[in-house]
Design an enzyme around this catalytic site. Structure first.
Site, short mmCIF file in Angstrom:
data_model
loop_
_atom_site.label_atom_id
_atom_site.label_comp_id
_atom_site.label_asym_id
_atom_site.label_seq_id
_atom_site.Cartn_x
_atom_site.Cartn_y
_atom_site.Cartn_z
N LEU A 149 -1.87 25.17 7.92
CA LEU A 149 -2.54 23.88 7.96
C LEU A 149 -3.91 23.87 8.63
CD1 LEU A 149 0.58 21.62 8.67
CD2 LEU A 149 -0.38 22.39 6.50
N HIS A 155 -1.23 24.78 -2.85
CA HIS A 155 -1.36 23.35 -2.56
C HIS A 155 -0.37 22.56 -3.42
CE1 HIS A 155 -3.35 19.84 -0.95
NE2 HIS A 155 -3.27 19.31 -2.15
N GLY A 174 8.28 27.85 6.04
CA GLY A 174 8.07 29.17 5.44
C GLY A 174 8.98 29.48 4.27
N GLU A 204 6.76 25.90 -6.90
CA GLU A 204 6.12 26.82 -5.94
C GLU A 204 6.92 28.12 -5.83
OE1 GLU A 204 3.88 23.68 -2.96
OE2 GLU A 204 5.75 24.55 -2.28
N LEU A 255 -7.97 24.96 8.94
CA LEU A 255 -9.10 25.41 8.13
C LEU A 255 -9.43 26.86 8.47
CD1 LEU A 255 -11.02 24.03 6.07
CD2 LEU A 255 -12.59 23.64 7.98
N ASN A 262 8.21 29.29 1.20
CA ASN A 262 7.42 30.09 0.25
C ASN A 262 7.21 31.51 0.77
OD1 ASN A 262 6.34 28.49 -2.20
ND2 ASN A 262 6.25 27.04 -0.48
N ASN A 303 -4.56 30.19 -1.37
CA ASN A 303 -3.79 29.10 -0.78
C ASN A 303 -2.91 28.45 -1.85
OD1 ASN A 303 -3.06 27.07 1.19
ND2 ASN A 303 -4.44 25.66 0.13
C1 GAR Z 1 4.25 23.83 0.56
O1 GAR Z 1 4.74 22.78 -0.24
C2 GAR Z 1 2.76 23.99 0.35
O2 GAR Z 1 2.35 23.65 -0.95
C3 GAR Z 1 2.20 23.01 1.36
O3 GAR Z 1 3.03 23.16 2.48
C4 GAR Z 1 4.36 23.45 2.04
C5 GAR Z 1 4.91 24.57 2.89
O4 GAR Z 1 6.28 24.73 2.64
N1 GAR Z 1 0.84 23.30 1.66
C6 GAR Z 1 -0.07 22.35 1.89
O5 GAR Z 1 0.21 21.17 1.89
C7 GAR Z 1 -1.48 22.86 2.13
N2 GAR Z 1 -2.42 21.81 2.05
P1 GAR Z 1 7.06 26.01 3.18
O6 GAR Z 1 6.72 26.16 4.66
O7 GAR Z 1 8.51 25.67 2.99
O8 GAR Z 1 6.63 27.18 2.37
#
Ligand code: GAR
Length: 192
Positions: free
Chosen positions: A86, A105, A13, A175, A88, A15, A103
């Site tokens: 993660l 990515h 988390g 991000e 769908l 982000n 979302n």
């Molecule tokens: C992020 O890098 C995001 O882009 C990716 O999961 C990570 C979560 O990081 N998402 C995917 O791969 C979706 N297909 P976080 O929990 O530290 O925010």
């Protein structure tokens, strides 16, 4: 009235944290709920730190009931943000919030998207393919993994010798830098 954001996350988390920080003293929008499928997810601790309520749901609740939809509707959520989530998204949730689910990515879609393409898997595939650049994509969510309309992309160079950690770090920096601002701009557009 402030626009109301709900964040779905399955893991750390980081982000979600940046988004909660960004909107903490924002006059136009606020984070009202963190949702996760993972009772161990560190994002729950982060939500607590910001005194933002959280909700843990099961696979059954998410796919076979309308409980999550009811919760989001009751809270009058305007935008659903998937930040490292993660699973769908079921059609029922898409129908309940049309064009209101986005979302993040960790690649330049349409490259390196689809089922199984999350987190480190994405960066490993990018390095194995010998790509010279990578980046991030923020997009609307539809019923397929990583296929909705693209809202924002930013990119970085992969230097010779960059390893998994380095590529991951560069992507994560982008991000953290862009996701909250893209959300803010999107909410402004939704207002007008
Ligand atoms: C992020 O890098 C995001 O882009 C990716 O999961 C990570 C979560 O990081 N998402 C995917 O791969 C979706 N297909 P976080 O929990 O530290 O925010």
């Amino acid at each position: 009235m402030k626009k109301r954001i709900a964040i779905f996350a399955s893991g750390s988390g980081s982000n979600a944290q940046k988004i909660m920080e960004h909107f903490k003293s924002n006059t136009d929008a606020e984070v009202v709920l963190i949702l996760t499928n993972n009772p161990q997810a560190y994002v729950l601790q982060r939500a607590d730190n910001f005194e933002i309520p959280s909700h843990i749901f099961t696979r059954h609740e998410f796919y076979d009931t309308d409980d999550v939809i009811s919760l989001l509707k009751n809270l009058q959520v305007d935008l659903i943000v998937l930040a490292g989530f993660l699973w769908l998204v079921p059609q029922s949730l898409l129908n309940a919030f049309p064009n209101k689910i986005i979302n993040l990515h960790p690649a330049l879609l349409p490259k390196f998207g689809g089922k199984g393409m999350y987190g480190d898997n994405v960066h490993k595939a990018i390095l194995e393919a010998g790509e010279e650049e990578s980046g991030i994509t923020i997009h609307f969510v539809n019923a397929q993994f990583d296929e909705g309309e693209i809202i924002h992309q930013s990119r970085f160079k992969i230097e010779p010798g960059d390893n998994l950690e380095m590529v991951k770090f560069k992507g994560q920096q982008l991000e953290h830098q862009h996701f909250p601002k893209v959300i803010e701009n999107l909410l402004k557009k939704m207002r007008s």
